[in-house]
Design a protein around this motif. Sequence first.
Motif, PDB file in Angstrom:
ATOM      1  N   GLU A 205      61.078  77.504  81.419  1.00 30.34           N
ATOM      2  CA  GLU A 205      61.707  76.337  80.819  1.00 30.34           C
ATOM      3  C   GLU A 205      61.169  76.108  79.409  1.00 30.34           C
ATOM      4  OE1 GLU A 205      62.463  71.645  81.977  1.00 30.34           O
ATOM      5  OE2 GLU A 205      60.589  72.618  82.564  1.00 30.34           O
ATOM      6  N   LYS A 225      67.849  72.896  82.409  1.00 32.36           N
ATOM      7  CA  LYS A 225      67.515  72.200  83.647  1.00 32.36           C
ATOM      8  C   LYS A 225      66.908  73.173  84.647  1.00 32.36           C
ATOM      9  CE  LYS A 225      70.939  68.507  83.226  1.00 32.36           C
ATOM     10  NZ  LYS A 225      69.916  67.467  82.971  1.00 32.36           N
ATOM     11  N   GLY A 234      66.936  69.315  91.877  1.00 36.30           N
ATOM     12  CA  GLY A 234      67.578  69.373  90.569  1.00 36.30           C
ATOM     13  C   GLY A 234      69.088  69.568  90.609  1.00 36.30           C
ATOM     14  N   ALA A 237      71.333  66.457  89.459  1.00 40.31           N
ATOM     15  CA  ALA A 237      71.327  66.277  88.006  1.00 40.31           C
ATOM     16  C   ALA A 237      72.214  67.313  87.330  1.00 40.31           C
ATOM     17  CB  ALA A 237      69.898  66.363  87.472  1.00 40.31           C
ATOM     18  N   LEU A 238      72.193  68.553  87.843  1.00 42.11           N
ATOM     19  CA  LEU A 238      73.025  69.606  87.268  1.00 42.11           C
ATOM     20  C   LEU A 238      74.511  69.318  87.477  1.00 42.11           C
ATOM     21  CD1 LEU A 238      73.558  72.347  85.966  1.00 42.11           C
ATOM     22  CD2 LEU A 238      73.095  73.413  88.199  1.00 42.11           C
ATOM     23  N   TRP A 241      75.666  66.562  85.275  1.00 42.86           N
ATOM     24  CA  TRP A 241      75.835  67.045  83.892  1.00 42.86           C
ATOM     25  C   TRP A 241      77.166  67.766  83.736  1.00 42.86           C
ATOM     26  CZ3 TRP A 241      76.624  71.551  81.253  1.00 42.86           C
ATOM     27  CH2 TRP A 241      76.347  71.552  79.879  1.00 42.86           C
TER      28      TRP A 241
END
Length: 400
Positions: A205, A225, A234, A237-238, A241
């Motif tokens: 990352e 991400k 996660g 959140a992905l 998005w």
Amino acid sequence: MNTLAETFIERIANGDRRTIAQAISSLENNDERAHDVRKAVAAGVGHAHVIGVTGPPGAGKSTLVSALIVGLRQRGRTVAVAAVDPSSPFSGGAVLGDRVRMGKRQCDEGVFIRSLASRGHLGGLAASVGDIIDVFDAAGFDVVIVETVGAGQSEVEITRYADTRVVACPPGLGDDVQAIKAGVLEIADIFVVTKADLPDARRTESDLLTMIGLRRKAGWTPAVKKVSAPSGEGMDALVDWLEQRPQRGLRHAPGGTQQARTLVTHCLNADRFGQALGMELLHAAPGEVKLRMRVQSVHMNFNNRCHGGAIFALGDMALGLACNTYGSIATLVDSQMNISTAVEEGEWLIAHATEVARSRKIGTYQVRISRARDDAHIALLNGVVYVLDKPVAFAGSEAP
């Protein structure tokens, strides 16, 4: 529109899974119905969110796609997946590895998964993938996910089709320079560090964020991400998005595919030589054109085989149209063609011209000519064009 086309579009628009599968098979095999399928779905495209998922082998792309399906379905989205697999060396079909890994999702009526064989097509995709995306789009799927083979840094053809490009990056990309190499890493709208539970995930990352800082340029600010698809870490959140992305149908937006197709249609209709040989337009996009031609008696040579000049003419026409799709005149300055198979009268030939590279003045193009009924390779044409600072014009009119 003929009866067959009307039947196809009605059934596809109603989400009939068997008809969708049959349409995809026709497009993959370039059979006698493929042209009707393309015409049938043309009016119903441009609505789906096309998400391209690419990355190196072992990045966890299939696991990521499977998790994306779950997240999108939880938000009420219907999802179609075109998973490009390597081809079997024996049958030429897809190895089906992706479909096996996503098997649990196929019981959902809101999900349609199709494995496609790359069949030697470069760029990480299959030659028919654009048409298949259009079938899913016309069928009313909210999201179409395209997973590439993932063969390396140069597999970037997904940029032609996807509204959103997701590059899966496994922890431990390699040496510290790996994250700033040119190629597949440069096409991303978002980098997804997969297997976030592994120790190197944080470093990967950090490397990606460093790369973005070093290579920052206007219009290129991808997100980064971390996710662990098996555990779900996660993923919310992905998916959030992706849901917030406004891009839809970019490939068919005015100024893109739509404008290219209009321009190419006018040019081909005004080309008396192409019309005399019976050339027909199947597909057009910026830098890409697909034509077909049926071999007739007028095309035959003294040995009762299709004349090489007719084959070259088809390839040359496809290349000439592809390099002019941007609206500036481009003229061929060098070319060479290799013919590998004789062609009989009555066969349909497909010429698929694609852009390899293009600068302000020079473009390089490749045209693959195949036999429609079995996709057998017939010839390969490579050409270099010179771009002039003049708009494309055709007989009797100015370019649109």
